[in-house]
Every structure is written in C-alpha cells, then in structure tokens.
Design an enzyme around this catalytic site. Structure first.
Site, PDB file in Angstrom:
ATOM      1  N   LYS A  32      52.727  43.042  33.580  1.00 38.09           N
ATOM      2  CA  LYS A  32      51.285  42.873  33.746  1.00 38.09           C
ATOM      3  C   LYS A  32      50.584  43.714  32.689  1.00 38.09           C
ATOM      4  O   LYS A  32      50.703  44.936  32.665  1.00 38.09           O
ATOM      5  CB  LYS A  32      50.851  43.298  35.144  1.00 38.09           C
ATOM      6  CG  LYS A  32      49.360  43.110  35.394  1.00 38.09           C
ATOM      7  CD  LYS A  32      48.996  43.503  36.813  1.00 38.09           C
ATOM      8  CE  LYS A  32      47.512  43.330  37.090  1.00 38.09           C
ATOM      9  NZ  LYS A  32      47.169  43.725  38.471  1.00 38.09           N
ATOM     10  N   ARG A  57      37.721  40.587  38.693  1.00 30.90           N
ATOM     11  CA  ARG A  57      37.187  41.830  39.250  1.00 30.90           C
ATOM     12  C   ARG A  57      35.853  41.596  39.950  1.00 30.90           C
ATOM     13  O   ARG A  57      35.483  42.336  40.859  1.00 30.90           O
ATOM     14  CB  ARG A  57      37.095  42.886  38.149  1.00 30.90           C
ATOM     15  CG  ARG A  57      38.490  43.324  37.711  1.00 30.90           C
ATOM     16  CD  ARG A  57      38.515  44.207  36.493  1.00 30.90           C
ATOM     17  NE  ARG A  57      39.896  44.539  36.158  1.00 30.90           N
ATOM     18  CZ  ARG A  57      40.283  45.140  35.041  1.00 30.90           C
ATOM     19  NH1 ARG A  57      39.368  45.495  34.156  1.00 30.90           N
ATOM     20  NH2 ARG A  57      41.560  45.390  34.811  1.00 30.90           N
ATOM     21  N   ARG A  68      42.770  50.767  33.263  1.00 34.22           N
ATOM     22  CA  ARG A  68      44.117  50.761  33.842  1.00 34.22           C
ATOM     23  C   ARG A  68      45.206  50.785  32.774  1.00 34.22           C
ATOM     24  O   ARG A  68      46.360  50.459  33.043  1.00 34.22           O
ATOM     25  CB  ARG A  68      44.285  49.539  34.744  1.00 34.22           C
ATOM     26  CG  ARG A  68      43.320  49.583  35.924  1.00 34.22           C
ATOM     27  CD  ARG A  68      43.381  48.339  36.786  1.00 34.22           C
ATOM     28  NE  ARG A  68      42.455  48.482  37.910  1.00 34.22           N
ATOM     29  CZ  ARG A  68      41.721  47.495  38.417  1.00 34.22           C
ATOM     30  NH1 ARG A  68      41.824  46.284  37.915  1.00 34.22           N
ATOM     31  NH2 ARG A  68      40.902  47.720  39.430  1.00 34.22           N
ATOM     32  N   GLU A  92      60.697  46.342  31.650  1.00 36.77           N
ATOM     33  CA  GLU A  92      60.072  46.344  32.972  1.00 36.77           C
ATOM     34  C   GLU A  92      60.720  45.303  33.883  1.00 36.77           C
ATOM     35  O   GLU A  92      60.966  45.554  35.071  1.00 36.77           O
ATOM     36  CB  GLU A  92      58.570  46.074  32.837  1.00 36.77           C
ATOM     37  CG  GLU A  92      57.774  47.182  32.189  1.00 36.77           C
ATOM     38  CD  GLU A  92      57.434  48.306  33.159  1.00 36.77           C
ATOM     39  OE1 GLU A  92      57.944  48.306  34.304  1.00 36.77           O
ATOM     40  OE2 GLU A  92      56.648  49.193  32.769  1.00 36.77           O
ATOM     41  N   LYS A 136      51.700  38.381  33.455  1.00 40.82           N
ATOM     42  CA  LYS A 136      50.258  38.228  33.633  1.00 40.82           C
ATOM     43  C   LYS A 136      49.550  39.018  32.542  1.00 40.82           C
ATOM     44  O   LYS A 136      49.894  40.177  32.334  1.00 40.82           O
ATOM     45  CB  LYS A 136      49.850  38.754  35.013  1.00 40.82           C
ATOM     46  CG  LYS A 136      48.357  38.630  35.317  1.00 40.82           C
ATOM     47  CD  LYS A 136      48.023  39.186  36.689  1.00 40.82           C
ATOM     48  CE  LYS A 136      46.529  39.049  36.981  1.00 40.82           C
ATOM     49  NZ  LYS A 136      46.159  39.609  38.302  1.00 40.82           N
ATOM     50  N   SER A 179      41.759  34.700  35.586  1.00 38.06           N
ATOM     51  CA  SER A 179      40.356  34.338  35.753  1.00 38.06           C
ATOM     52  C   SER A 179      39.635  34.110  34.437  1.00 38.06           C
ATOM     53  O   SER A 179      38.779  33.220  34.328  1.00 38.06           O
ATOM     54  CB  SER A 179      39.654  35.434  36.550  1.00 38.06           C
ATOM     55  OG  SER A 179      39.728  36.680  35.875  1.00 38.06           O
ATOM     56  N   TYR A 236      43.839  28.870  39.520  1.00 39.51           N
ATOM     57  CA  TYR A 236      42.698  28.548  40.373  1.00 39.51           C
ATOM     58  C   TYR A 236      42.442  27.043  40.415  1.00 39.51           C
ATOM     59  O   TYR A 236      41.672  26.582  41.255  1.00 39.51           O
ATOM     60  CB  TYR A 236      41.458  29.306  39.885  1.00 39.51           C
ATOM     61  CG  TYR A 236      41.676  30.801  39.912  1.00 39.51           C
ATOM     62  CD1 TYR A 236      41.579  31.519  41.104  1.00 39.51           C
ATOM     63  CD2 TYR A 236      42.032  31.501  38.753  1.00 39.51           C
ATOM     64  CE1 TYR A 236      41.817  32.882  41.136  1.00 39.51           C
ATOM     65  CE2 TYR A 236      42.262  32.866  38.775  1.00 39.51           C
ATOM     66  CZ  TYR A 236      42.162  33.549  39.969  1.00 39.51           C
ATOM     67  OH  TYR A 236      42.409  34.908  39.994  1.00 39.51           O
TER      68      TYR A 236
END
Length: 327
Positions: free
Chosen positions: A199, A209, A221, A237, A252, A278, A317
């Site tokens: 990610k 968000r 982040r 990872e 992602k 998004s 979505y």
C-alpha cells in the site's frame, strides 16, 4: 510466386466483435469484482460523497439494499468501511461489539453470507480522532507494536460479527502475524486475511478520505505506507505478509502501480488483489461529466488492464455497474 501483400495479418482476428470475444486473452468476470461500501453511524438516510459521484455513506438499511444489488449483479465480494459517531485517540469504536461495522457485519453475514464474500477493512484511521492508522507515541509518531494489539482485537471483533475476510490496511510491521495469531487463538481459524501488502503513500486517496472521514489531522502516512518510488520493497512486504499467514495480498492503488501488480502476481502463488482507488474513480467520473471520454468503455478498459497485469480480484466502486455490463 512472391506474395505482394503481407502473409501475416493479425487483423483477421480483430475483424468482428464475435472474433474479438473468441480470441480475447484477458476476461473480467463479475465474480472478480469487490465492492467497497461505507456505513456511517448516526445518520437516517444515505449521504452522497461529493467527490465520488454515485458513492454514498450508508445507513444499515441502505447498506443492506446495496449488498442485495451487488449479489443480484453477481459481484464476488463486499468490503466494509465504518464511520463511527465518536472518535478517540485509541479508535475504541473499531473493536466495540456494538460498533457500526460489527453491527453491519452481523446484518450482512446473516442475510448474504452464503451468496457473496463479506470482508472488512481492518485499520484505525476511520476511528481515531487524529486520523492516523495506529496509536501514537507522546511525540506524535505512530507506535507500530502498540498498534498490533489493537489490530488483533479488531480482527477478533470482526470475526465474532461474522466477517469472512479481514483486510488489514495499516502497513504496520508484523500486522498479519499478530492478526493470524489472535484469530486462531480465538477459534476463528477459517477467517481469511487479505493483506494490504503493498500500500503506497499516494495522492490518489483524497476522495476516499472524504468518504471515510479519515484524513490525518497532522502530517501524512508516508512513514508507514510505501514510497511510490520503490518496487523491490513491495516484493519484500508481500513475502513478509505471506510468511506471517496472509491468504491473499493486495496492491493499492492500482492503475498507477500496474507494474507492481504484475511483479507481485509473477512472484506469488496466492490470489493477488488490486484496489481501483477513489482518485481513479473520481477522475473518470469528472472527465465523463464533461464529455471528455466514453465512461463505460474506460471502466471496462481499466478493469481489463488490472486483470491483464495479474490481479485476480479488483476492488472497485464500479463493481455493480461493471458486473451488469460484463454480463
């Protein structure tokens, strides 16, 4: 006699729609799609997300209706994100048995559990007053190891509510191992883990968000999400998450990271998911509203690119609408 024209004519296999369907190398099925859904506490009607036309913060009742629509369309899975009425520094609502996601999971698992895979995002950013994905140290840094105990508790709470797949997205070191241990010790050995293994710290998350009301109240982040410049790090990872017990792994965002999707898919023998985030959704919707592109073609083209890169499941979505188009 020497041929005056090409002997090899690849266009022969492109001449009609039927021929193109017959020889297509990559296919997207409705069952490959996972629909992200937002459920919010304390509202009595769905709330539109301004930056994501067609996406809503749901009530428990409207969430049921959205789930039913997804089942009818043949979508493969749902993933829930919760927005509580009250947030605090520890994200206490995240593992509260009476928390909004736990209530929604009980609703959906009881009604649709045999018809669609029910997943839940496992993180703290939607629940903390500071908007970060973990507990904070006195200096304001995210405390990796203290956060693992919170993730373990959330996993057990979601499992008790009927989740089939937990999806840890906080990018804490050791999160999959802590969650797997907690689930197994609590007797939830059949609950699967879809690890957000790669990610990235991305600018494409902005509209999410808004939808999840989880923007960080300070900083960003980048200290725990991956640097967009790095590819080998993603493979490391993924390896670590698989060693800790992940059943599936995710990349992602998706569209700007299809090279990472392909590298991961080539390196593992578990299902690889990718999240059409998004920002991707919002860009296409905005351009389509201005008449700048063919919306339906772009939806199917981008989903096909995900599958071509190696994603077995696509969080999008557009899941319901795309499933109907694909059928």
């Amino acid at each position: 006699m020497t041929a005056r024209f090409p002997a090899a004519r690849p266009r022969r296999l492109r001449g009609t729609a039927a021929m193109r369907r017959l020889v297509a190398e990559t296919r997207v099925r409705p069952a490959d799609l996972v629909l992200p859904l937002f459920v919010k506490e304390g509202i009595d009607a769905p709330v539109p997300v301004a930056s994501m036309p067609g996406v809503f913060q749901h009530t428990r009742e409207s969430l049921r209706k959205a789930a039913h629509e997804a089942v009818e369309a043949g979508v493969g899975g749902l993933i829930l994100f919760g927005i509580p009425e009250t947030k605090d520094a520890a994200g206490s609502a995240a593992d509260d048995p009476a928390g909004i996601v736990q209530k929604a999971l009980r609703d959906l698992s009881g009604e649709f559990g045999d018809d669609i895979v029910i997943m839940a995002d496992l993180c703290l950013d939607e629940y903390t007053s500071h908007g970060h994905c973990g507990l904070l140290t006195p200096t304001g840094a995210v405390d990796n190891d203290a956060t693992l105990a919170r993730y373990a508790s959330i996993a057990v709470a979601q499992a008790a509510a009927g989740v089939q797949v937990v999806a840890p997205s906080g990018m804490m070191d050791g999160q999959v191992g802590a969650i797997r241990t907690a689930l197994d010790e609590a007797g939830y050995t059949d609950v699967a883990i879809l690890a957000y293994a790669a990610k990235y710290s991305s600018a494409f998350y902005g509209p999410f968000r808004d939808a999840a009301e989880c923007a960080p109240q300070f900083g960003d982040r980048s200290s725990y999400q991956q640097d967009p410049a790095n590819a080998m790090e993603a493979l490391r990872e993924v390896e670590l998450d698989l060693a800790e017990g992940a059943d599936m792994v995710m990349v992602k965002p998706g569209l700007a990271y299809l090279d990472i999707v392909a590298k991961v898919a080539d390196s593992v023998r578990v299902p690889v998911s990718a999240y059409q985030v998004s920002g991707e959704y919002a860009m296409v919707e905005a351009a389509a509203q201005n008449g700048w592109l063919d919306r339906e073609r772009v939806i199917i083209e981008t989903l096909t690119s995900y599958r071509r890169a190696g994603a077995r499941q696509i969080l999008t979505y557009w899941a319901c609408e795309a499933a109907r188009m694909l059928r």
